[in-house]
Design a protein around this motif. Structure first.
Motif, PDB file in Angstrom:
ATOM      1  N   LEU A  22       0.986  -1.111  -0.031  1.00 28.74           N
ATOM      2  CA  LEU A  22       0.005  -0.091   0.082  1.00 28.74           C
ATOM      3  C   LEU A  22       0.766   1.361   0.040  1.00 28.74           C
ATOM      4  O   LEU A  22       0.628   2.207  -0.684  1.00 28.74           O
ATOM      5  N   LEU A  23       1.912   1.125   0.726  1.00 32.92           N
ATOM      6  CA  LEU A  23       2.827   2.252   0.633  1.00 32.92           C
ATOM      7  C   LEU A  23       3.473   2.595  -0.579  1.00 32.92           C
ATOM      8  O   LEU A  23       3.741   3.855  -1.232  1.00 32.92           O
ATOM      9  N   ALA A  24       3.759   1.570  -1.364  1.00 34.80           N
ATOM     10  CA  ALA A  24       4.362   1.508  -2.665  1.00 34.80           C
ATOM     11  C   ALA A  24       3.366   2.100  -3.563  1.00 34.80           C
ATOM     12  O   ALA A  24       3.653   2.929  -4.579  1.00 34.80           O
ATOM     13  N   VAL A  25       2.055   1.589  -3.383  1.00 31.52           N
ATOM     14  CA  VAL A  25       1.066   2.166  -4.545  1.00 31.52           C
ATOM     15  C   VAL A  25       0.692   3.707  -3.953  1.00 31.52           C
ATOM     16  O   VAL A  25       0.706   4.506  -5.162  1.00 31.52           O
ATOM     17  N   ALA A  26       0.808   4.123  -2.811  1.00 28.34           N
ATOM     18  CA  ALA A  26       0.432   5.364  -2.524  1.00 28.34           C
ATOM     19  C   ALA A  26       1.613   6.313  -3.095  1.00 28.34           C
ATOM     20  O   ALA A  26       1.533   7.477  -3.718  1.00 28.34           O
ATOM     21  N   THR A  27       2.944   5.752  -2.932  1.00 25.03           N
ATOM     22  CA  THR A  27       4.156   6.545  -3.370  1.00 25.03           C
ATOM     23  C   THR A  27       3.870   6.758  -5.025  1.00 25.03           C
ATOM     24  O   THR A  27       4.270   7.695  -5.340  1.00 25.03           O
ATOM     25  N   SER A  28       3.560   5.853  -5.484  1.00 23.29           N
ATOM     26  CA  SER A  28       3.554   5.911  -7.082  1.00 23.29           C
ATOM     27  C   SER A  28       2.474   6.849  -7.380  1.00 23.29           C
ATOM     28  O   SER A  28       2.742   7.664  -8.259  1.00 23.29           O
ATOM     29  N   ILE A  29       1.263   6.772  -6.723  1.00 17.24           N
ATOM     30  CA  ILE A  29       0.446   7.968  -7.129  1.00 17.24           C
ATOM     31  C   ILE A  29       0.695   9.178  -6.907  1.00 17.24           C
ATOM     32  O   ILE A  29       0.638   9.973  -7.546  1.00 17.24           O
ATOM     33  N   VAL A  30       1.220   9.482  -5.643  1.00 12.91           N
ATOM     34  CA  VAL A  30       1.839  10.785  -5.284  1.00 12.91           C
ATOM     35  C   VAL A  30       2.918  11.257  -6.427  1.00 12.91           C
ATOM     36  O   VAL A  30       2.742  12.453  -6.772  1.00 12.91           O
ATOM     37  N   LEU A  31       3.784  10.460  -6.660  1.00 10.49           N
ATOM     38  CA  LEU A  31       4.848  10.764  -7.643  1.00 10.49           C
ATOM     39  C   LEU A  31       4.326  11.102  -8.758  1.00 10.49           C
ATOM     40  O   LEU A  31       4.965  11.588  -9.817  1.00 10.49           O
ATOM     41  N   GLY A  32       3.343  10.412  -9.288  1.00 12.92           N
ATOM     42  CA  GLY A  32       2.742  10.307 -10.785  1.00 12.92           C
ATOM     43  C   GLY A  32       1.786  11.401 -10.833  1.00 12.92           C
ATOM     44  O   GLY A  32       1.329  11.517 -12.019  1.00 12.92           O
ATOM     45  N   THR A  33       1.504  12.084  -9.736  1.00 15.74           N
ATOM     46  CA  THR A  33       0.600  13.095  -9.908  1.00 15.74           C
ATOM     47  C   THR A  33       1.290  14.556  -9.379  1.00 15.74           C
ATOM     48  O   THR A  33       1.667  15.310 -10.159  1.00 15.74           O
ATOM     49  N   ALA A  34       1.345  14.623  -8.217  1.00 16.56           N
ATOM     50  CA  ALA A  34       2.073  16.097  -7.515  1.00 16.56           C
ATOM     51  C   ALA A  34       3.687  15.935  -7.998  1.00 16.56           C
ATOM     52  O   ALA A  34       3.827  17.055  -8.140  1.00 16.56           O
ATOM     53  N   GLY A  35       4.251  14.698  -7.792  1.00 18.87           N
ATOM     54  CA  GLY A  35       5.601  14.830  -8.236  1.00 18.87           C
ATOM     55  C   GLY A  35       5.585  15.140  -9.908  1.00 18.87           C
ATOM     56  O   GLY A  35       6.539  15.662 -10.192  1.00 18.87           O
ATOM     57  N   TRP A  36       4.829  14.355 -10.445  1.00 20.69           N
ATOM     58  CA  TRP A  36       4.806  14.744 -12.187  1.00 20.69           C
ATOM     59  C   TRP A  36       4.741  16.367 -12.208  1.00 20.69           C
ATOM     60  O   TRP A  36       5.588  16.745 -12.948  1.00 20.69           O
ATOM     61  N   PHE A  37       3.546  16.753 -11.575  1.00 19.08           N
ATOM     62  CA  PHE A  37       3.421  18.212 -11.768  1.00 19.08           C
ATOM     63  C   PHE A  37       4.773  19.136 -11.236  1.00 19.08           C
ATOM     64  O   PHE A  37       5.092  20.072 -11.998  1.00 19.08           O
ATOM     65  N   ALA A  38       5.251  18.623 -10.298  1.00 18.59           N
ATOM     66  CA  ALA A  38       6.323  19.497  -9.689  1.00 18.59           C
ATOM     67  C   ALA A  38       7.677  19.510 -10.548  1.00 18.59           C
ATOM     68  O   ALA A  38       8.310  20.750 -11.131  1.00 18.59           O
ATOM     69  N   VAL A  39       7.979  18.292 -11.087  1.00 20.02           N
ATOM     70  CA  VAL A  39       9.189  17.926 -11.649  1.00 20.02           C
ATOM     71  C   VAL A  39       8.980  18.566 -13.133  1.00 20.02           C
ATOM     72  O   VAL A  39       9.713  19.465 -13.873  1.00 20.02           O
ATOM     73  N   GLY A  40       7.670  18.463 -13.793  1.00 17.87           N
ATOM     74  CA  GLY A  40       7.210  19.134 -14.950  1.00 17.87           C
ATOM     75  C   GLY A  40       7.222  20.613 -15.085  1.00 17.87           C
ATOM     76  O   GLY A  40       8.024  21.113 -15.751  1.00 17.87           O
ATOM     77  N   PHE A  41       6.942  21.167 -13.920  1.00 17.20           N
ATOM     78  CA  PHE A  41       6.765  22.559 -13.729  1.00 17.20           C
ATOM     79  C   PHE A  41       8.090  23.197 -13.715  1.00 17.20           C
ATOM     80  O   PHE A  41       8.437  24.054 -14.436  1.00 17.20           O
ATOM     81  N   ALA A  42       9.144  22.650 -12.809  1.00 16.78           N
ATOM     82  CA  ALA A  42      10.374  23.179 -12.747  1.00 16.78           C
ATOM     83  C   ALA A  42      11.385  22.841 -13.738  1.00 16.78           C
ATOM     84  O   ALA A  42      11.944  23.872 -14.451  1.00 16.78           O
ATOM     85  N   THR A  43      11.243  21.595 -14.223  1.00 19.43           N
ATOM     86  CA  THR A  43      12.115  21.296 -15.500  1.00 19.43           C
ATOM     87  C   THR A  43      11.784  21.879 -16.883  1.00 19.43           C
ATOM     88  O   THR A  43      12.667  22.778 -17.516  1.00 19.43           O
ATOM     89  N   MET A  44      10.345  22.125 -16.982  1.00 22.41           N
ATOM     90  CA  MET A  44       9.981  22.740 -18.261  1.00 22.41           C
ATOM     91  C   MET A  44      10.145  24.294 -18.277  1.00 22.41           C
ATOM     92  O   MET A  44      10.429  24.825 -19.280  1.00 22.41           O
ATOM     93  N   THR A  45       9.974  24.869 -16.930  1.00 14.93           N
ATOM     94  CA  THR A  45      10.274  26.148 -17.175  1.00 14.93           C
ATOM     95  C   THR A  45      11.562  26.418 -17.370  1.00 14.93           C
ATOM     96  O   THR A  45      11.826  27.457 -17.955  1.00 14.93           O
ATOM     97  N   ASP A  46      12.730  25.740 -16.897  1.00 18.72           N
ATOM     98  CA  ASP A  46      13.976  25.989 -16.942  1.00 18.72           C
ATOM     99  C   ASP A  46      14.299  25.790 -18.398  1.00 18.72           C
ATOM    100  O   ASP A  46      14.909  26.376 -19.093  1.00 18.72           O
ATOM    101  N   CYS A  47      13.507  24.704 -19.080  1.00 19.53           N
ATOM    102  CA  CYS A  47      14.120  24.449 -20.407  1.00 19.53           C
ATOM    103  C   CYS A  47      13.387  25.425 -21.231  1.00 19.53           C
ATOM    104  O   CYS A  47      14.178  26.036 -22.298  1.00 19.53           O
ATOM    105  N   THR A  48      12.077  26.145 -21.020  1.00 20.76           N
ATOM    106  CA  THR A  48      11.648  26.854 -21.909  1.00 20.76           C
ATOM    107  C   THR A  48      12.141  28.286 -21.812  1.00 20.76           C
ATOM    108  O   THR A  48      12.427  28.983 -22.844  1.00 20.76           O
ATOM    109  N   ASN A  49      12.552  28.611 -20.725  1.00 19.16           N
ATOM    110  CA  ASN A  49      13.407  29.677 -20.148  1.00 19.16           C
ATOM    111  C   ASN A  49      14.639  29.753 -21.039  1.00 19.16           C
ATOM    112  O   ASN A  49      15.380  30.977 -21.534  1.00 19.16           O
ATOM    113  N   SER A  50      15.411  28.746 -20.943  1.00 21.18           N
ATOM    114  CA  SER A  50      16.831  28.671 -21.642  1.00 21.18           C
ATOM    115  C   SER A  50      16.786  28.615 -22.984  1.00 21.18           C
ATOM    116  O   SER A  50      17.941  29.213 -23.602  1.00 21.18           O
ATOM    117  N   TYR A  51      15.832  28.288 -23.733  1.00 19.94           N
ATOM    118  CA  TYR A  51      15.665  28.312 -25.223  1.00 19.94           C
ATOM    119  C   TYR A  51      14.796  29.171 -25.590  1.00 19.94           C
ATOM    120  O   TYR A  51      14.515  29.295 -26.758  1.00 19.94           O
TER     121      TYR A  51
END
Length: 144
Positions: A22-51
Protein backbone atom coordinates in the motif's frame (compact mmCIF):
# COMPACT_ATOMS: atom_id res chain seq x y z
CA UNK A 1 -12.42 -19.96 8.00
CA UNK A 2 -9.40 -22.07 8.71
CA UNK A 3 -7.78 -20.75 11.88
CA UNK A 4 -5.53 -23.75 12.45
CA UNK A 5 -2.81 -22.49 10.14
CA UNK A 6 -2.78 -18.83 11.07
CA UNK A 7 -0.74 -17.48 13.91
CA UNK A 8 -0.28 -13.98 15.31
CA UNK A 9 3.18 -13.81 13.71
CA UNK A 10 1.85 -14.75 10.30
CA UNK A 11 -1.02 -12.32 10.62
CA UNK A 12 1.33 -9.50 11.64
CA UNK A 13 3.63 -10.39 8.75
CA UNK A 14 0.71 -10.32 6.34
CA UNK A 15 -0.44 -6.94 7.66
CA UNK A 16 3.08 -5.52 7.41
CA UNK A 17 3.52 -6.88 3.88
CA UNK A 18 0.16 -5.47 2.82
CA UNK A 19 1.09 -2.11 4.35
CA UNK A 20 4.36 -2.12 2.38
CA UNK A 21 2.52 -2.72 -0.90
CA UNK A 22 0.00 0.00 0.00
CA UNK A 23 2.90 2.36 0.73
CA UNK A 24 4.40 1.55 -2.67
CA UNK A 25 1.05 2.19 -4.38
CA UNK A 26 0.55 5.48 -2.51
CA UNK A 27 4.10 6.58 -3.32
CA UNK A 28 3.57 5.85 -7.01
CA UNK A 29 0.28 7.75 -7.02
CA UNK A 30 1.81 10.78 -5.29
CA UNK A 31 4.86 10.77 -7.56
CA UNK A 32 2.66 10.21 -10.63
CA UNK A 33 0.49 13.24 -9.81
CA UNK A 34 2.03 15.88 -7.54
CA UNK A 35 5.56 14.72 -8.32
CA UNK A 36 4.87 14.72 -12.06
CA UNK A 37 3.48 18.27 -11.80
CA UNK A 38 6.38 19.54 -9.66
CA UNK A 39 9.10 18.00 -11.83
CA UNK A 40 7.29 19.09 -14.98
CA UNK A 41 6.78 22.65 -13.82
CA UNK A 42 10.35 23.14 -12.62
CA UNK A 43 12.11 21.35 -15.44
CA UNK A 44 9.94 22.65 -18.26
CA UNK A 45 10.17 26.22 -16.94
CA UNK A 46 13.95 25.92 -16.93
CA UNK A 47 13.99 24.39 -20.41
CA UNK A 48 11.62 26.91 -22.00
CA UNK A 49 13.43 29.82 -20.32
CA UNK A 50 16.79 28.49 -21.51
CA UNK A 51 15.65 28.21 -25.11
CA UNK A 52 13.08 31.04 -25.16
CA UNK A 53 10.43 28.77 -26.65
CA UNK A 54 7.26 26.89 -25.85
CA UNK A 55 7.37 23.21 -24.84
CA UNK A 56 6.24 22.24 -28.34
CA UNK A 57 8.35 24.92 -30.03
CA UNK A 58 11.81 23.46 -29.85
CA UNK A 59 13.25 19.94 -29.86
CA UNK A 60 15.12 20.06 -26.53
CA UNK A 61 11.98 20.98 -24.59
CA UNK A 62 9.81 18.53 -26.51
CA UNK A 63 12.15 15.71 -25.51
CA UNK A 64 12.20 16.99 -21.93
CA UNK A 65 8.41 16.90 -21.78
CA UNK A 66 8.37 13.37 -23.11
CA UNK A 67 10.74 12.16 -20.38
CA UNK A 68 8.64 13.84 -17.70
CA UNK A 69 5.45 12.28 -19.06
CA UNK A 70 7.13 8.88 -19.32
CA UNK A 71 8.06 9.13 -15.65
CA UNK A 72 4.49 10.00 -14.68
CA UNK A 73 3.08 7.14 -16.73
CA UNK A 74 5.61 4.74 -15.21
CA UNK A 75 4.41 5.76 -11.74
CA UNK A 76 0.80 5.04 -12.67
CA UNK A 77 1.79 1.67 -14.15
CA UNK A 78 3.59 0.82 -10.91
CA UNK A 79 0.53 1.86 -8.87
CA UNK A 80 -1.70 -0.35 -11.03
CA UNK A 81 0.75 -3.22 -10.64
CA UNK A 82 0.67 -2.78 -6.87
CA UNK A 83 -3.13 -2.95 -6.85
CA UNK A 84 -2.97 -6.09 -9.00
CA UNK A 85 -0.46 -7.63 -6.57
CA UNK A 86 -2.81 -6.94 -3.66
CA UNK A 87 -5.80 -8.41 -5.48
CA UNK A 88 -3.85 -11.48 -6.51
CA UNK A 89 -2.41 -11.99 -3.01
CA UNK A 90 -5.83 -11.85 -1.39
CA UNK A 91 -6.45 -15.03 0.56
CA UNK A 92 -2.96 -16.39 0.01
CA UNK A 93 -0.56 -16.95 2.85
CA UNK A 94 2.72 -15.75 1.45
CA UNK A 95 3.64 -12.59 3.33
CA UNK A 96 7.31 -12.78 2.33
CA UNK A 97 6.44 -12.72 -1.36
CA UNK A 98 4.01 -9.90 -0.79
CA UNK A 99 6.62 -7.94 1.17
CA UNK A 100 9.19 -8.57 -1.57
CA UNK A 101 6.72 -7.30 -4.18
CA UNK A 102 6.06 -4.19 -2.08
CA UNK A 103 9.76 -3.50 -1.62
CA UNK A 104 10.38 -4.00 -5.34
CA UNK A 105 7.52 -1.69 -6.34
CA UNK A 106 8.67 0.98 -3.90
CA UNK A 107 12.25 0.75 -5.18
CA UNK A 108 11.09 0.91 -8.81
CA UNK A 109 8.96 3.96 -8.02
CA UNK A 110 11.93 5.84 -6.58
CA UNK A 111 14.15 4.67 -9.44
CA UNK A 112 11.56 5.79 -12.02
CA UNK A 113 11.31 9.33 -10.64
CA UNK A 114 15.08 9.71 -10.34
CA UNK A 115 15.78 8.25 -13.78
CA UNK A 116 13.04 10.11 -15.66
CA UNK A 117 13.94 13.42 -13.97
CA UNK A 118 17.63 12.96 -14.74
CA UNK A 119 16.89 12.06 -18.36
CA UNK A 120 14.51 15.02 -18.68
CA UNK A 121 17.06 17.45 -17.30
CA UNK A 122 19.84 16.06 -19.46
CA UNK A 123 17.70 16.17 -22.62
CA UNK A 124 18.30 19.90 -22.93
CA UNK A 125 21.41 22.02 -22.41
CA UNK A 126 23.26 19.89 -24.92
CA UNK A 127 25.77 21.44 -27.29
CA UNK A 128 24.59 21.22 -30.85
CA UNK A 129 20.88 21.29 -30.10
CA UNK A 130 18.83 24.03 -31.75
CA UNK A 131 18.95 27.19 -29.66
CA UNK A 132 21.88 26.02 -27.52
CA UNK A 133 24.30 28.74 -28.67
CA UNK A 134 21.90 31.49 -27.60
CA UNK A 135 20.75 29.84 -24.36
CA UNK A 136 22.11 30.24 -20.87
CA UNK A 137 23.33 26.67 -21.27
CA UNK A 138 26.17 27.97 -23.43
CA UNK A 139 27.13 30.42 -20.70
CA UNK A 140 26.09 33.48 -22.67
CA UNK A 141 24.20 36.11 -20.76
CA UNK A 142 22.86 39.05 -22.63
CA UNK A 143 22.73 42.49 -21.02
CA UNK A 144 19.37 44.08 -21.73
Amino acid sequence: MDHEHSSPGRTAGRVAATALVLLAVATSIVLGTAGWFAVGFATMTDCTNSYSCSPAGCPPCTATGRWINAGGLAQWALAATGVAVLVRARGRRRPLRLAAAGALLLSLSVLAVVLSTTLAQSSYCRPGTPGYADSYCAGKRTAE
